[in-house]
Design a protein around this motif. Structure first.
Motif, PDB file in Angstrom:
ATOM      1  N   HIS A  57       1.004  -1.204   0.254  1.00 38.47           N
ATOM      2  CA  HIS A  57       0.223   0.117   0.241  1.00 38.47           C
ATOM      3  C   HIS A  57       0.720   1.137  -0.200  1.00 38.47           C
ATOM      4  O   HIS A  57       0.702   2.136  -0.295  1.00 38.47           O
ATOM      5  N   LEU A  58       1.881   1.237   0.741  1.00 36.66           N
ATOM      6  CA  LEU A  58       2.606   2.527   0.279  1.00 36.66           C
ATOM      7  C   LEU A  58       3.535   2.208  -0.446  1.00 36.66           C
ATOM      8  O   LEU A  58       3.399   3.752  -0.895  1.00 36.66           O
ATOM      9  N   LEU A  74       3.775  10.768  -1.122  1.00 38.28           N
ATOM     10  CA  LEU A  74       4.490  10.936  -0.161  1.00 38.28           C
ATOM     11  C   LEU A  74       5.715  11.197  -0.315  1.00 38.28           C
ATOM     12  O   LEU A  74       6.729  11.222  -0.715  1.00 38.28           O
ATOM     13  N   ALA A  75       6.129  12.674   0.097  1.00 36.15           N
ATOM     14  CA  ALA A  75       7.166  13.506  -0.286  1.00 36.15           C
ATOM     15  C   ALA A  75       8.358  13.096   1.316  1.00 36.15           C
ATOM     16  O   ALA A  75       8.278  13.091   1.988  1.00 36.15           O
ATOM     17  N   ARG A 122       2.535   6.642  12.340  1.00 38.77           N
ATOM     18  CA  ARG A 122       1.459   7.953  11.921  1.00 38.77           C
ATOM     19  C   ARG A 122       1.536   9.455  12.152  1.00 38.77           C
ATOM     20  O   ARG A 122       1.651   9.504  10.906  1.00 38.77           O
ATOM     21  N   SER A 123       2.340   9.573  12.880  1.00 32.57           N
ATOM     22  CA  SER A 123       2.645  11.415  12.599  1.00 32.57           C
ATOM     23  C   SER A 123       4.074  11.216  11.194  1.00 32.57           C
ATOM     24  O   SER A 123       4.112  12.254  10.556  1.00 32.57           O
ATOM     25  N   VAL A 124       4.752  10.544  10.734  1.00 32.57           N
ATOM     26  CA  VAL A 124       5.652  10.178   9.635  1.00 32.57           C
ATOM     27  C   VAL A 124       5.133  10.635   8.615  1.00 32.57           C
ATOM     28  O   VAL A 124       4.955  11.185   7.611  1.00 32.57           O
ATOM     29  N   ASN A 165       0.448  14.959   3.938  1.00 32.13           N
ATOM     30  CA  ASN A 165       0.169  16.690   3.708  1.00 32.13           C
ATOM     31  C   ASN A 165       1.171  17.452   2.728  1.00 32.13           C
ATOM     32  O   ASN A 165       1.118  17.859   1.933  1.00 32.13           O
ATOM     33  N   ASN A 166       2.332  17.335   2.948  1.00 34.57           N
ATOM     34  CA  ASN A 166       3.747  17.602   2.532  1.00 34.57           C
ATOM     35  C   ASN A 166       3.483  17.144   0.716  1.00 34.57           C
ATOM     36  O   ASN A 166       3.376  17.459  -0.128  1.00 34.57           O
ATOM     37  N   GLY A 167       3.990  15.619   0.489  1.00 34.94           N
ATOM     38  CA  GLY A 167       3.577  14.815  -0.848  1.00 34.94           C
ATOM     39  C   GLY A 167       2.102  15.811  -1.496  1.00 34.94           C
ATOM     40  O   GLY A 167       2.276  15.709  -3.140  1.00 34.94           O
ATOM     41  N   LEU A 168       0.825  15.295  -1.360  1.00 33.92           N
ATOM     42  CA  LEU A 168      -0.222  15.429  -1.781  1.00 33.92           C
ATOM     43  C   LEU A 168      -0.251  16.762  -2.342  1.00 33.92           C
ATOM     44  O   LEU A 168      -0.760  16.947  -3.768  1.00 33.92           O
TER      45      LEU A 168
END
Length: 315
Positions: free
Chosen positions: A42-43, A50-51, A121-123, A129-132
């Motif tokens: 999935h990753l 994912l940035a 989770r936080s990572v 957030n940054n990548g999208l």
């Protein structure tokens, strides 16, 4: 310290129970390795969003831990079973102390894997957030990414990174397909780029009866049109998926394996000390099982008394 005396029957029961626990741990290891593969799949499928994230770190660690649990659990289960019976005890008897030490190390490896799942989770959230948001800027330039974003928004019923207003902050419409002479279009051009209050069609909520309005979602009429749009951001929805479907269940499952590993280590220590104690006099006779043989006060004359008892029985 935590001593108890076991007869041969007690050692057999202890060995068989320990064999069962280690068998469960071996199966748990296979499940952990499978979870690592599932997370990796999935990753990798979402790696474009994912940035600065290494998609292989956590899955690889889970797979390594799972394989280690499977191999060690299988070996320790076989050793515990053989040590439950006097005839086969000699195969692993001299290695029991090393197995106990290996189990102690494995306890903390398993615990680390569990905590990594809970803390990760936080990572992933920051990377999403940054990548999208960065990917939104490439919507009009990269056809492959455009298709991926549209599929993502339709599959997960989401829009933008944090919410649909993210699309207002990027130029996602190709100016080649716009009538730049139109006064309405001109008013929305900034530095040669179209910056309107519009969102892609894939932001439309598929479960609404109303016609979807995804153009000119302006501030004055936004409340009128938002019911036809997916209002949640894709970063939050993807994070909920990773947390509730993979990370949290994996963390709880591995934490349960951690407690079973602790119990297994304690029982393996009892088995090892009991067998060693019994071998000092009679391998099939009673033996003292304890966690720390050299701690605490004991009966220094125990072995002398036991030897005298055997002599009396022989006479």
């Amino acid at each position: 310290m935590c001593k108890c005396e076991l007869e041969e029957r007690g050692r057999r029961i202890l060995g068989l129970f320990l064999c069962l626990l280690d068998g469960i741990l071996a199966l748990s290891g296979a499940a952990v390795a499978a979870l690592g593969l599932y997370l990796n799949f999935h990753l990798e499928s979402k790696m474009q969003f994912l940035a600065g994230y290494d998609t292989g770190t956590v899955p690889s660690f889970l797979m390594i831990v799972g394989i280690a649990m499977f191999i060690s659990g299988s070996l320790f289960s076989k050793a515990a079973f053989d040590c439950a019976y006097p005839d086969s005890r000699g195969r692993f008897q001299s290695f029991l102390i090393f197995f106990v030490a290996a189990k102690f190390v494995l306890i903390w490896v398993v615990f680390s894997a569990s905590m990594m799942c809970f803390a990760h989770r936080s990572v992933i959230e920051e990377s999403l957030n940054n990548g999208l948001f960065s990917v939104l800027k490439l919507y009009k330039k990269d056809l492959e990414l455009k298709i991926l974003i549209d599929k993502l928004q339709m599959e997960y019923l989401c829009c933008g990174s944090n919410n649909y207003e993210d699309w207002f902050k990027v130029s996602w419409v190709n100016e080649d397909f716009l009538d730049v002479e139109d006064e309405n279009i001109k008013s929305k051009m900034q530095a040669g780029m179209y910056m309107g209050h519009d969102v892609p069609f894939s932001c439309c909520h598929i479960y609404t009866y109303r016609p979807c309005v995804h153009s000119n979602v302006t501030k004055g009429t936004r409340s009128k049109y938002t019911p036809t749009l997916n209002t949640r951001g894709c970063a939050g929805i993807l994070m909920d998926f990773f947390e509730s479907s993979i990370l949290e269940p994996a963390g709880v499952f591995i934490l349960m394996a951690f407690f079973i590993e602790i119990l297994s280590t304690f029982l393996a220590r009892y088995q090892q000390t009991c067998i060693d104690d019994a071998n000092l006099m009679e391998p099939t006779g009673p033996g003292t099982a304890c966690l720390c043989p050299n701690i605490g006060t004991g009966d220094a004359m125990k072995y002398v008394k036991r030897e005298e008892k055997f002599k009396e029985e022989a006479e």
